[in-house]
Design a protein around this motif. Structure first.
Motif, short mmCIF file in Angstrom:
data_model
loop_
_atom_site.label_atom_id
_atom_site.label_comp_id
_atom_site.label_asym_id
_atom_site.label_seq_id
_atom_site.Cartn_x
_atom_site.Cartn_y
_atom_site.Cartn_z
N ALA A 1 1.97 -15.40 -2.69
CA ALA A 1 2.32 -16.20 -1.52
C ALA A 1 2.91 -15.36 -0.41
CB ALA A 1 3.32 -17.29 -1.94
N ASP A 2 2.63 -14.08 -0.42
CA ASP A 2 3.22 -13.17 0.53
C ASP A 2 2.17 -12.68 1.53
OD1 ASP A 2 4.59 -11.29 1.92
OD2 ASP A 2 4.97 -9.95 0.24
N PRO A 3 2.23 -13.10 2.79
CA PRO A 3 1.23 -12.69 3.76
C PRO A 3 1.29 -11.20 4.11
CG PRO A 3 2.97 -13.92 4.84
CD PRO A 3 3.22 -14.04 3.36
N PHE A 4 2.40 -10.54 3.78
CA PHE A 4 2.55 -9.13 4.10
C PHE A 4 2.32 -8.22 2.89
CE2 PHE A 4 5.35 -11.40 7.13
CZ PHE A 4 4.72 -11.05 8.30
N ALA A 5 1.83 -8.79 1.79
CA ALA A 5 1.66 -8.00 0.57
C ALA A 5 0.69 -6.85 0.78
CB ALA A 5 1.18 -8.90 -0.57
N GLY A 6 -0.41 -7.10 1.49
CA GLY A 6 -1.39 -6.05 1.72
C GLY A 6 -0.80 -4.91 2.52
N ASP A 7 -0.03 -5.23 3.58
CA ASP A 7 0.59 -4.19 4.39
C ASP A 7 1.58 -3.37 3.56
OD1 ASP A 7 -0.80 -5.07 6.59
OD2 ASP A 7 0.83 -6.31 7.35
N ARG A 8 2.35 -4.08 2.69
CA ARG A 8 3.33 -3.37 1.87
C ARG A 8 2.64 -2.45 0.86
NH1 ARG A 8 6.73 -7.14 1.31
NH2 ARG A 8 5.72 -8.15 -0.44
N ALA A 9 1.56 -2.91 0.28
CA ALA A 9 0.83 -2.08 -0.69
C ALA A 9 0.24 -0.85 -0.01
CB ALA A 9 -0.27 -2.90 -1.36
N GLN A 10 -0.29 -1.05 1.21
CA GLN A 10 -0.86 0.08 1.95
C GLN A 10 0.21 1.11 2.28
OE1 GLN A 10 -2.42 -0.78 5.92
NE2 GLN A 10 -4.18 0.52 5.49
N ARG A 11 1.40 0.64 2.67
CA ARG A 11 2.49 1.57 2.99
C ARG A 11 2.95 2.30 1.73
NH1 ARG A 11 6.03 3.53 6.35
NH2 ARG A 11 8.22 3.78 5.78
N ALA A 12 3.01 1.59 0.60
CA ALA A 12 3.42 2.22 -0.65
C ALA A 12 2.45 3.33 -1.03
CB ALA A 12 3.51 1.18 -1.76
N GLU A 13 1.17 3.09 -0.86
CA GLU A 13 0.16 4.10 -1.18
C GLU A 13 0.31 5.32 -0.27
OE1 GLU A 13 -3.39 6.43 -0.78
OE2 GLU A 13 -2.69 5.04 0.77
N PHE A 14 0.58 5.07 1.01
CA PHE A 14 0.77 6.17 1.95
C PHE A 14 2.00 6.99 1.59
CE2 PHE A 14 3.46 7.36 5.55
CZ PHE A 14 2.71 8.42 6.05
N LEU A 15 3.11 6.31 1.27
CA LEU A 15 4.33 7.03 0.91
C LEU A 15 4.12 7.88 -0.34
CD1 LEU A 15 7.08 4.33 1.57
CD2 LEU A 15 6.64 6.40 2.91
N ASP A 16 3.35 7.34 -1.29
CA ASP A 16 3.04 8.12 -2.49
C ASP A 16 2.30 9.40 -2.12
OD1 ASP A 16 4.22 6.44 -4.29
OD2 ASP A 16 2.39 5.42 -4.89
N ARG A 17 1.32 9.29 -1.22
CA ARG A 17 0.55 10.48 -0.80
C ARG A 17 1.46 11.51 -0.16
NH1 ARG A 17 -3.73 10.52 3.00
NH2 ARG A 17 -2.93 8.67 4.06
N ALA A 18 2.34 11.05 0.75
CA ALA A 18 3.21 11.97 1.46
C ALA A 18 4.20 12.64 0.50
CB ALA A 18 3.96 11.23 2.56
N ARG A 19 4.79 11.86 -0.40
CA ARG A 19 5.78 12.44 -1.32
C ARG A 19 5.13 13.41 -2.30
NH1 ARG A 19 8.53 6.55 -1.88
NH2 ARG A 19 10.05 6.76 -0.18
N LEU A 20 3.91 13.09 -2.71
CA LEU A 20 3.20 14.01 -3.60
C LEU A 20 2.99 15.36 -2.92
CD1 LEU A 20 0.42 11.83 -5.30
CD2 LEU A 20 2.23 13.11 -6.44
N TYR A 21 2.47 15.32 -1.70
CA TYR A 21 2.18 16.58 -1.03
C TYR A 21 3.47 17.33 -0.69
CZ TYR A 21 0.45 20.16 2.02
OH TYR A 21 0.19 21.39 2.58
N SER A 22 4.56 16.61 -0.47
CA SER A 22 5.81 17.29 -0.11
C SER A 22 6.28 18.24 -1.20
CB SER A 22 6.90 16.26 0.19
OG SER A 22 7.32 15.59 -0.99
N ARG A 23 5.80 18.01 -2.45
CA ARG A 23 6.15 18.92 -3.54
C ARG A 23 5.58 20.33 -3.31
NH1 ARG A 23 7.33 16.49 -8.56
NH2 ARG A 23 7.51 18.65 -9.27
#
Length: 329
Positions: free
Chosen positions: A60-82
């Motif tokens: 029931a969350d209209p922003f779920a897709g946006d939140r999932a997309q941001r989570a995926e992006f943050l994962d990519r950035a944090r991975l590469y930061s290593r």
């Protein structure tokens, strides 16, 4: 029967470098097994490191897709930061996305180094060299990135004036918290901060920066609101007030409207999809608009189709209402 791979040492965690694994006694052959992913050269990840749950119910969350997309992006950035060297930092669209600004971050990660350091060369990474005098580097979301004002300035090399205004509006916006209370010190940067970046020295896109600075305003809560404001200005409408508290005769807060023409008691409400898909938001809108009308306001409701359609009609709609309410060009 296929043999299961030998368990990896728990000390490695879910994300680790090739050097860390070899130091822990893991063989090169084990690191080539199918249960070990290689998101970047030299970086490895187990399946547990590739999955995540943000703890929200998407049903029931209209922003779920946006939140999932941001989570995926943050994962990519944090991975590469290593893998990033100490003087490297995220810049461009990647830095803007880390700050929560309205950009498309689906492309390659953007990494910069201060001159005279050499920009990294890696698959899936867009790198650049930046003069140290033209960027400030801070930590955000646990990684190093250019600060909001210098991020905006660096983006001028590739973005249009309209895009720079959208991002600038988002940077200088004073957020509101629970109960609608404004946080004056909560903006990522001020218009003066952006102006200082434009005055800092020679930059690519400096003419676009200066043109955008004349159009950035405090109060726009979304790129769609910025687009309406720019359209209305181009069509000759009076400059509106932004992010306005509407109160009744006893001072009770009825709501906060995005765009208002107080002199003519006209309010413009710009509605994204969540106004349509969220039942709670829909009910709240009905109650709020009824209260506005009871106080003598006329409410104009607009969507993206009115503002960004093939033939934008938003300014014409608002013009007709303002004229009926006494405005004269």
């Amino acid at each position: 029967m296929a043999r299961h791979p030998t368990p990896l040492p728990s000390s490695l965690g879910t994300v680790f470098t090739w050097e860390e694994a070899r130091s822990a006694g893991v063989s090169a052959g084990r690191l080539r097994a199918r249960d070990v992913a290689h998101p970047h050269r030299g970086l490895l990840m187990t399946p547990a490191g590739a999955s995540r749950s943000d703890g929200f119910d998407d049903s029931a969350d209209p922003f779920a897709g946006d939140r999932a997309q941001r989570a995926e992006f943050l994962d990519r950035a944090r991975l590469y930061s290593r893998l990033m060297v100490a003087h490297a930092f995220f810049s461009g669209r990647t830095a803007a996305a880390l700050w929560g600004l309205p950009v498309d971050s689906s492309g390659p990660l953007e990494v910069a180094v201060p001159s005279p350091h050499r920009a990294p060369r890696r698959h899936g990474i867009r790198s650049r060299q930046v003069s140290q005098s033209l960027v400030a580097v801070v930590e955000v979301e646990g990684v190093r990135a250019s600060d909001p004002a210098s991020t905006w300035a660096l983006l001028a090399a590739e973005m249009s004036v309209r895009e720079l205004v959208r991002i600038g509006d988002a940077i200088v916006r004073e957020p509101r918290g629970t109960g609608g209370f404004r946080h004056p010190g909560g903006a990522l940067a001020s218009i003066d901060d952006l102006q200082r970046e434009a005055d800092a020295g020679r930059r690519r896109g400096i003419a676009r920066m200066r043109a955008a600075l004349a159009l950035i305003r405090v109060g726009s809560a979304s790129p769609l609101e910025t687009d309406f404001r720019l359209l209305a200005e181009r069509e000759g409408l009076p400059e509106p007030s932004l992010d306005v508290e509407i109160r009744d005769e006893w001072g009770r807060l009825l709501g906060i409207t995005e765009i208002a023409y107080p002199e003519f008691r006209v309010l413009v409400e710009i509605e994204g999809d969540h106004h349509r898909t969220s039942r709670r938001q829909w009910n709240r809108d009905i109650e709020k608009y009824a209260a506005y009308v009871a106080e003598g306001y006329e409410v104009v409701r607009l969507t993206a189709a009115h503002i960004r359609g093939a033939v934008p009609v938003a300014a014409r709609i608002v013009r007709e209402v303002l004229t009926r309410r006494g405005w004269r060009p």
